[in-house]
Structures are given as C-alpha cells and as structure tokens.
Design a protein around this motif. Structure first.
Motif: not given
Length: 507
Positions: A407-412, A444-455, A473-475
């Motif tokens: 899964a890459t920058y996924p919504l989970l 990714v380090e600069l992920e969309l907030p709504e996806l970062a929470v689910s990850i 991780d992708v700095p």
C-alpha cells in the motif's frame, strides 16, 4: 452591514446556529438563523407536500424581509440545496454563498445524492407512503437518527456531550420530499462568489481539493475561478457546535473574500501525468478488458503484481489510470525485474462506488491468475491512495496464493460520513485476521492529513496484533510522489518497495 442567513442541515432548525449567530452579532454583523418549514420540532410538523421547493420559498421570504445591502447565504450539509435554490431566485441580493462542509450539487440532483449516511435510503423507503396526516401527498417523514446514529451523518469530533444530547433531543423528522425533489439551479448562481469551508476531521482539506482539480472531473475546474475560495476548520461535521467561535471568524473572513484560492495548474500536464520517478525500460504490454499485462522477458509462468489505483477518478478522465505514468512505471519496473506487472481500470468514480470497484478488482485478479504466463500461486496486490480501502477484503481472509500486500500513500479507514460499508472497507480492522501476510506500506512525510490519520490508525492496529508490516518512508515526499518528487529519496523508496514485494513473491 453584512447579513448572514444561516441555513441548517437535515433534522435541525435555527437553534443549531445560536452560538455562531451570537458571535456574528457581537462583531456588528446581522445573523439570521433559518428554521425551515417543519423543522422546528414536535410543535412544528411538516404539512402535506412539504419539499425542497417549500424550503427554498422559506429562504426567499426571509431574504426579502431583510434590510441589508449584503446577504451571505451559509448552507450546512442539506442546507446548501435550499440556499442555492433561493440564491437563484434573488441573485442580486446575494453577495456570497458559503458551502459549510458540504458538496457541490449539480442541476437536477436531489439532495439525497449528497447525503453521506448509507442507511438513509433504507429509512426513506420505510418513510415513503406514510401519510398519518404528516407526510400527506408528498411522501413520509424521515425520523431523525438515533443518538448514536448522528456519527454516520458526519464526524462529531469536538462536539461536547451536552451539545450532542441537545442535537438528538431537538432533532425533527425530515420531510422525505426535501431529499428526493431535484434541485433546479439558475445559471446566475454560477456568477455569485462562493466559499467552501472544509472540516478536516470529517473529510478532505484544501490540499486534497487541489489534487482533485487536475483529474479531469468537469466539476472541479470551476474551483479555480477567482470568485471561489476556501477555508479549513480542524473539527468535525458540526462546527457550529464544536467550534462556534472559529466558525464565526471564518464566516466574517469569507464575507470579506479572504479565503484561499486554488490557482489553475501551472504545468500543462497534471501532476499525475508527469513522468515516473525512475527511468524504466519498455515492456511488452497486452490489454484484456480492464487489465493490462506488462510482460517480462522470461520463460515459464512468472509471479505477478497487480497495481490497484486510487480515486475516486471521474469516468471522463483521459487517459484512464492504467495508462497513468505512475502505474505504467511501476508495472514496467516489475517486468524489468522478472515479474508480470498488471494495471487495472476499476470503476471507483464516486465515494459510493467502493462495492463496484471491489468486484472489478476481484475480476482483474481472476483474469491475471488465469493467464498461462502467470504463476497463479505467487501474486501480490498493491493499492494506492483511495484504493487503499479495497485492501480490506484481502487482509480479512488472505488466500494462500496472496504472498504480499503493498500500500502506497493509502487511505486505510473510511472518513466519517462517507457512504462506505465500514464492515467491508476498513483495512485497520481487517488486519486483525491477516495472520502473517507480509504488508509493505509506503508513507510520505507530507501526506494529506486525512490519509495520515488513517495510516497511523492502521499502524497502531498492526502493533496490537503483531502484523508483519514493513514501513518505507519517503522524506520530503508528497502524495503521488512518483510523478511529483523527482528526488533521490523518492527513487530509493520506489526501488526498496518493489524489491521487498518481489522478494516475498520469490520466497
């Protein structure tokens, strides 16, 4: 003086705006919370034939009675429909329309098209045909949600318990025809300045909207109009209850035209159509129905990686995702390393389409496994972005031939209020029964907030059940980094993820 007409959502009346209205008045503005016909509670039942047009008439009368040079219409959730209808009848009176945590209705759409609660249609079918002197000729009344059911209409993040209790106590039955009658939009509405207030605990923020502008959906290019701007509030779907002070401040700024404007794309190619981060060799490609196979130069059946794109992607988008540089790049890279790379077009065109998209993915997997050039016992599935929710089915009960899931920058996890069956499309929950299935997660380090929470929720669940999750991780990386960030960390992340996935296929 600016006059704010505050239009509530389904089941609620003007009382829901009390705190916000008080803050606006303290600032010197006029504030007029609207209680639409039938929405005042048990003492104000809807009469026969109460529908969307009735509520539009209510607002037109309210606007006509105001002695104010500037009227700002604020529509929350369902309330945007009567607000837009009234604006079309009195365009010369309206200086701005504010969409408060709600969508963009199109001409002819019934409000039901934007109602997030997937159980509403079932409840409407039960209400349909009720008369009892309330719904009368115009259909029945939709009972308000149970006290716990409000969360399915949208995130209640930040709402105090006493406010939730009041919401449940004062809620009124909604006339069914207010949700099923089509909205007729006057052309003049498109010329009125508009503001979107996005509540980020309930759904996408401004960065996600900017990303969607480039996908070709005919609704989104209009969002780059200089008359359109945006604000974010870090709260749930009920900001008038959870953050009344912040909401009042945002409405005042919106009236002044101070919101964030989305510029048209500077690059003639949208971000998702720019070159892949790695220079990979061409591979022989064969197309069958919704699936493209990128074939390695090798004898005998080979393991395969099926790449599942995200979305929603509008049906009009061209090229379609299986031809986007990121997915052809991944598939060709897999082929260069000796595996079959399969790209898929599935029909996730709207957030309500996850069931249909899941069946498309299952059919694509069957097709790939049946190909004689594929070793059907060595398959990996790789999900991207909004397609991450589709991984839940495979995590919940991994088949023996599934050797790895990536899964890459996924919504989970489905955002609150999405019409998505959380029992089927919640990877963080499904992970509990995944056993030792290897999972390769690229974030990714600069992920969309709504996806970062689910990850983060997914990784917390992985810790609890000791799942076999490898994190790459992708700095400095952005969502869609493979075509956005041509950096050394981005190249290393793609290479490491691919080699990890193929390693699990070969073991």
């Amino acid at each position: 003086m600016t006059a704010f007409v505050l239009v509530p959502g389904a089941h609620t009346g003007g009382w829901v705006w009390e705190e916000v209205a008080g803050r606006l008045r303290e600032s010197g503005a006029g504030a007029y919370p609207a209680t639409l016909t039938g929405m005042g509670g048990p003492g104000d039942p809807a009469g026969a034939g109460t529908g969307l047009e009735t509520h539009i008439d209510d607002l037109v009368r309210l606007i006509d009675g105001l002695d104010a040079p500037r009227v700002v219409l604020v529509g929350h959730c369902y309330g945007i429909h009567p607000a837009l209808g009234a604006a079309g009848r009195r365009p010369e009176r309206i200086s701005r329309i504010v969409h408060l945590d709600t969508g963009i209705p199109r001409d002819g759409d019934p409000p039901l098209a934007l109602v997030p609660d997937g159980t509403v249609r079932e409840r409407l079918s039960r209400a349909d045909g009720q008369d009892g002197g309330d719904g009368g000729d115009g259909g029945g009344l939709l009972p308000p949600p149970s006290p716990d059911g409000w969360r399915r209409w949208g995130s209640t993040a930040g709402v105090p318990e006493e406010a939730l209790e009041r919401l449940a106590r004062l809620a009124a039955p909604q006339p069914a025809d207010t949700l099923t009658q089509p909205l007729r939009l006057a052309e003049s509405v498109s010329r009125i300045p508009a503001t979107g207030v996005l509540c980020t605990a309930n759904g996408p923020g401004i960065a996600a909207v900017e990303a969607m502008v480039g996908l070709g959906d005919p609704r989104f290019p209009a969002l780059t109009d200089p008359r359109v701007d945006f604000f974010e509030l870090a709260t749930g779907h009920w900001p008038m209850l959870s953050a009344p002070g912040e909401l009042a401040a945002v409405l005042l700024r919106a009236a002044a035209g101070e919101g964030h404007r989305i510029p048209p794309p500077q690059d003639e190619r949208s971000a998702h159509l720019r070159p892949f981060v790695l220079d990979v060799p061409e591979a022989r490609r064969e197309r069958t129905r919704r699936v493209d196979l990128h074939l390695p130069e090798a004898d005998g059946p080979r393991p395969a990686v099926v790449f599942v794109h995200g979305g929603p992607v509008p049906p009009e988008a061209r090229p379609t995702p299986r031809d986007w540089p990121a997915f052809t790049g991944y598939a060709r890279y897999a082929a260069s390393l000796g595996a079959v790379g399969a790209t898929v077009d599935h029909r996730l065109h709207d957030i309500a389409d996850y069931g249909r998209a899941a069946e498309d993915v299952r059919e694509a997997v069957r097709l790939v496994r049946a190909d004689p050039r594929v070793d059907g016992n060595r398959i990996a599935l790789w999900f991207f972005s909004g397609g991450g929710l589709l991984s839940a089915h495979w995590l919940a009960a991994p088949p023996p031939w599934l050797r790895c899931l990536a899964a890459t920058y996924p919504l989970l996890a489905p955002p609150p209020g999405w019409p998505v069956d959380a029992s089927r499309f919640h990877p963080a929950t499904a992970l509990r029964t995944a056993g030792r299935l290897p999972v390769v997660l690229t974030r990714v380090e600069l992920e969309l907030p709504e996806l970062a929470v689910s990850i983060q929720d997914f990784l917390t669940a992985a810790e609890r059940c000791e799942a076999a999750v490898e994190v790459i991780d992708v700095p400095g990386g952005h969502h869609g980094f493979e075509t956005v960030d041509h950096t050394e960390p981005a190249r290393r992340a793609v290479d490491r993820a691919m080699r990890s996935v193929l390693g699990h296929l070969r073991n």
